[in-house]
Write an enzyme that holds these catalytic residues in place. Sequence first.
Site, mmCIF file in Angstrom:
data_model
loop_
_atom_site.group_PDB
_atom_site.id
_atom_site.type_symbol
_atom_site.label_atom_id
_atom_site.label_comp_id
_atom_site.label_asym_id
_atom_site.label_seq_id
_atom_site.Cartn_x
_atom_site.Cartn_y
_atom_site.Cartn_z
ATOM 1 N N ARG A 1 25.887 46.721 37.173
ATOM 2 C CA ARG A 1 26.603 47.827 37.809
ATOM 3 C C ARG A 1 27.030 48.810 36.733
ATOM 4 O O ARG A 1 27.587 48.410 35.712
ATOM 5 C CB ARG A 1 27.854 47.304 38.529
ATOM 6 N N GLU B 1 31.030 50.400 49.557
ATOM 7 C CA GLU B 1 32.430 49.978 49.471
ATOM 8 C C GLU B 1 33.391 51.061 49.960
ATOM 9 O O GLU B 1 34.596 50.914 49.869
ATOM 10 C CB GLU B 1 32.776 49.495 48.063
ATOM 11 N N ARG C 1 29.969 43.467 35.944
ATOM 12 C CA ARG C 1 30.970 44.541 35.925
ATOM 13 C C ARG C 1 31.070 45.098 34.501
ATOM 14 O O ARG C 1 31.957 44.722 33.721
ATOM 15 C CB ARG C 1 32.335 44.000 36.357
ATOM 16 N N CYS D 1 28.986 41.222 47.319
ATOM 17 C CA CYS D 1 29.446 40.808 45.992
ATOM 18 C C CYS D 1 30.966 40.902 45.854
ATOM 19 O O CYS D 1 31.509 40.684 44.785
ATOM 20 C CB CYS D 1 28.770 41.631 44.897
ATOM 21 N N ARG E 1 44.660 47.541 47.000
ATOM 22 C CA ARG E 1 44.412 46.126 46.685
ATOM 23 C C ARG E 1 45.248 45.606 45.532
ATOM 24 O O ARG E 1 45.361 44.402 45.332
ATOM 25 C CB ARG E 1 42.905 45.911 46.419
ATOM 26 N N ASN F 1 35.773 44.093 48.500
ATOM 27 C CA ASN F 1 37.146 44.276 48.008
ATOM 28 C C ASN F 1 37.577 45.721 48.259
ATOM 29 O O ASN F 1 38.673 45.997 48.758
ATOM 30 C CB ASN F 1 37.232 43.999 46.504
ATOM 31 N N ASP F 2 36.703 46.643 47.894
ATOM 32 C CA ASP F 2 37.044 48.048 48.116
ATOM 33 C C ASP F 2 36.816 48.463 49.561
ATOM 34 O O ASP F 2 37.577 49.272 50.099
ATOM 35 C CB ASP F 2 36.236 48.946 47.171
#
Length: 574
Positions: free
Chosen positions: A337, A435, A301, A506, A469, A458-459
């Site tokens: 990323r 995502e 990240r 991921c 979130r 997550n997204d």
Amino acid sequence: MSFTIHGAGVSGGIAIGHAQLASHALLEVTHYTVAKNKIRSEKARFDRAIKTVQKELKNLEKHIPTDVPEAEFEAFINLHRMILEDSTLSETPKDLIESMSCNAEWALKLQLDHLVEQFSKIEDSYLRERKADIRQVAERVLKALLGRPGQAPVASIEENTIIVAHDLSPADVVVFKHHKFASFITDLGGATSHTAIVARSLNIPSVVALHQARTLIQENEMLIVDGTAGVVIVNPDETVLSEYRLRQEQWYLEQQKLKRIRRTKTATIDAVEVELQANIELPEDVKAAKENGATGVGLFRTEFLFLNRGDLPSEDEQYEAYRKVVNDMKGCPITIRTFDLGADKQVEGFSRVAPNPALGQRAIRLCLAEPKLFHHQLRAILRASAHGKIRILIPMLSNVHEIDQALHLIAEAKKSLDAEKIKYDKNVEIGGMIEVPAAALSIQTFLQKLDFISIGTNDLIQYTLAIDRADDAVAHLYDPMHPAILGLLSTIIKAANRVGKSVAVCGEIAGDPNLTRILLGMGLKSFSMHPAHLLTVKQKVLTSNVDELRIATQKILRTQNPDRIDQLVDAMNV
Ligand code: PEP
Ligand code: MG
């Protein structure tokens, strides 16, 4: 009095320690009238508190923590000294004591509220962010007034300290990487907020979404934090304490035992090979990735290189960071990323107040809006690709135009390197994060244009279920087992496997051992997660049979009833 607060567990394990209230927000300040003949002594009391804090800062300067860069620490102390000595903080409250006949604490609170409001209006984001420093300095003065001097919000953190905060940003938490403390708990945030994600990488038990912890817990109170159950016990009695000390010991022993499988090849009982890689935020996270047997970095990240600083990292600085990860991972593949800035991760010069930040100019949208910034990052990544296997991963793609534009900008970056005769891997693979539901539903097209995909659950969960979130009020609605989510995941994985393109998960569910088997049953063979979860997930893989799981997964995918889905997933895990 002992009591228990429930929230969302962020990372496993048990912490036992004393509360340190962060970002005090002057919640406990009372207001009372001071008699006219006592005004002078009240002002003197305020002056004494200022002097106490001056001495504290001087002392702090002499005790620079060994793990914090000296220059950074000195800058922190100097800034706090300047704030303290500015007349708006050291003089104006005394005028208020005089004019309002109020106590010193109240005068300080009023002045702080005023200053914070003024700073909130400032356009320059760096200056605007300084209101947190003003608050911290005011908290020091307040503690001195209340007879509890000391306790710097960050500088005095100790190993048995549990940070209790109303809210913490991902940038705040990343600073904690330089400190050793037992745990942190917050009122706000969800289990997949970026704050929680960084907390996971600290590998300390933490709980978010506690709603009232910051108000209910007092400074220095004894706390037990159970990061697995998402529970905080305040002022536990001796029986409870010894029970949790035992559990803490058991947890530690289990973690030690897991280390034995660190070098074991990751394959299921029926010989399906599975790749377990690490998610990292900063180059130094590679150490934990290697210690836990990661065979690569599945998600770097990179936006964390941009946080907590007044400037932007140069191309060279970024190149050095990426090259370091490649070198330190010794030949293992690294998926970098491109920066996912925006929303809850803002940087100076590019932050803006948006009505719905998670739906605003974030990730690839910001990259395309700021092509120069993106260009430097792409060049840095490409340059690092000359030193080892690197893949480029683009976050939050939602339509084909974005893919085309991103590919075009990557081609431009390559061309500029060619012109300067700088080496890079000409075959560097370009992948996209899936995502956004739109990407998941157009997966065939995405697979045609990209070399690989990585599912950011997550997204994907946030956008599919329409739950922010980072919002604790809707954290309970976050549900990876929602039939819509399971359906999307299965569709994406199947589509990628059909065309023989690499697909990984991921998002945080990749590190949840309860979901390992259903993902294996969907045909997933590549997981990327925080290093702390690698061995628990590995153990699950080693004891799984994909052939059997496929059948059980099909049954779950045909089920709509959430309770029945939970039962079937539980049955998979026995
Ligand atoms: C995700 O969304 O699942 C993901 C891995 O990216 P991030 O958590 O950084 O948004
Ligand atoms: Mg994401």
